[in-house]
Motif scaffolding. Sequence first.
Motif, PDB file in Angstrom:
ATOM      1  N   ALA A 168       0.832  -1.209   0.000  1.00 34.60           N
ATOM      2  CA  ALA A 168       0.000   0.000   0.000  1.00 34.60           C
ATOM      3  C   ALA A 168       0.866   1.258   0.000  1.00 34.60           C
ATOM      4  N   GLU A 169       1.984   1.234   0.748  1.00 37.74           N
ATOM      5  CA  GLU A 169       2.884   2.385   0.788  1.00 37.74           C
ATOM      6  C   GLU A 169       3.549   2.594  -0.569  1.00 37.74           C
ATOM      7  N   VAL A 170       3.892   1.523  -1.253  1.00 40.53           N
ATOM      8  CA  VAL A 170       4.478   1.620  -2.591  1.00 40.53           C
ATOM      9  C   VAL A 170       3.483   2.266  -3.553  1.00 40.53           C
ATOM     10  N   VAL A 171       2.222   1.859  -3.491  1.00 39.54           N
ATOM     11  CA  VAL A 171       1.195   2.437  -4.361  1.00 39.54           C
ATOM     12  C   VAL A 171       1.033   3.924  -4.067  1.00 39.54           C
ATOM     13  N   ARG A 172       1.064   4.298  -2.783  1.00 40.65           N
ATOM     14  CA  ARG A 172       0.940   5.719  -2.428  1.00 40.65           C
ATOM     15  C   ARG A 172       2.112   6.523  -2.983  1.00 40.65           C
ATOM     16  N   THR A 173       3.311   5.988  -2.860  1.00 37.32           N
ATOM     17  CA  THR A 173       4.488   6.685  -3.379  1.00 37.32           C
ATOM     18  C   THR A 173       4.439   6.777  -4.897  1.00 37.32           C
ATOM     19  N   ALA A 174       4.053   5.684  -5.552  1.00 38.81           N
ATOM     20  CA  ALA A 174       3.988   5.674  -7.013  1.00 38.81           C
ATOM     21  C   ALA A 174       2.994   6.708  -7.533  1.00 38.81           C
ATOM     22  N   ALA A 175       1.923   6.932  -6.781  1.00 39.33           N
ATOM     23  CA  ALA A 175       0.909   7.896  -7.210  1.00 39.33           C
ATOM     24  C   ALA A 175       1.453   9.320  -7.236  1.00 39.33           C
ATOM     25  N   GLU A 176       2.526   9.560  -6.500  1.00 36.07           N
ATOM     26  CA  GLU A 176       3.134  10.891  -6.452  1.00 36.07           C
ATOM     27  C   GLU A 176       4.159  11.108  -7.565  1.00 36.07           C
TER      28      GLU A 176
END
Length: 486
Positions: free
Chosen positions: A266-274
């Motif tokens: 989930a943290e990877v997805v949040r970072t990727a969204a940025e």
Amino acid sequence: MSDSVHVSLRSGVYADSVKLMQVSKTVGARDGVVAVLVAMATPLNLELAAGMGLSPEGDATPDQLLIALRATDDAELAAAVTAVEAALTAREERGSADAIPPRTLGFAMEEDQDVPLAVISVPGPYAVAEAMDAVAAGRSVLVFSDGVPVEHEVALKQAAHEAGVLVMGPDCGTAIVSGVALGFANVVRPGPVGLVAASGTGAQQVSCLLDMAGVGVSHVLGTGGRDLSAAVGGLATLDALRMLDADEATERVLLVSKPPAPEVAAEVVRTAAELGTSFSSAALSADSPDLTAAVETLLRDMGTDVPAWPTRAGADRATPAGAVLKGFYSGGTLADEAMLVAAPALGDVRSNTPLKPELDLGADFGAQGHVVVDFGDDALTVGRAHPMIDPTLRLEAIAGLAASGEPAVLLMDVVLGYGADADPAGALAPAIRDLPFPVVVGLIGTEGDPQGWSRQADALAAAGAHVFASNSAATRFALDLIGASK
């Protein structure tokens, strides 16, 4: 006349497992030598020695060197022991006496300020000290070594983040940085896709399929198989995503991994969204168990046609009644993928690297039922070369399966590329040619690899194996043979 035997243990001696394997092979090819094992005295190697009737006397420890030989007579034995000694003490030519190599990584980097990346392959307990030297000098580092305590991995990656560099590993088997292949990488074309991979063989599968589709990679940044665990928290993966986002040659980023911890994913997805760069994921899970499908989705998103992935038909062997799936793998991610694809059709699949703790196989690789073994797991590579280099353990497992009489379909990976066995089909073909049941192989590689995909595929097919460029396709074909596909 009985054979002559020599078994000894040496303390204070260490040699790389690849060199020891080469010594064993060279000496084993001598006339009069019946059996040879030159290896560090790890529990696994002691078990192998016992199976050869060459156990040492007294207690042995993993930091001792085991030399075990059997020859037809005393003269041949003495000559073989001398050959082992000569091979162990042989030194590579290093030029003039003035060209003394630096004794530490720190000194090496002080002498050569232009080196941007350090590659470390020393026993796990010593790897972090060397890697910290590289990080302190402002260099990114690839840690090929396994056996590094997880708390040391976290400390190293935190230090790298603060220094603005990247740690790839520990246990990072594959990377491509600016076109330079490191570890078990394949010969693939340059292109716009950057891979972040908490997986070595998974990165190889994805990069090879992209190459077969005419799409290249900008970089393959391995992060080590534990990076997306809860204990490590994706420290290197997050840094690698940001680095690729800043790279002009990278237009798309694809994450490749074994099943990650949900909170880290989930943290990877949040970072990727940025990020400003398009991001997609090939992280394995029960809901997305297929690396090939992830590659096909990426190709369609890029407007690129999905090719027919190459195959070779093997011998038309009848599947025995009541056949079970036996997966003998050298790549951990490929083994995970096979289990994720097979489990919905077969139910429980036991493994030494199981999807669920209750399915742990332990050391019983000859267990009955559906079994997938990862011969590249850390526990099986201490003091031994990786199975992509040394096929010994897998060949013994194949022979054991044949001798057991258990009805089966045998599923395997064969991984090509730099550093891997120069002719894996040559080693496997005699073992699979006369098996009484079907053999299915996921052959991971490219035509440009030193071994050549087609050459290896043709040799494996000639020995009777059905060959697929896609590991998931190979798994589904094996399930079809069993009659369990969904």
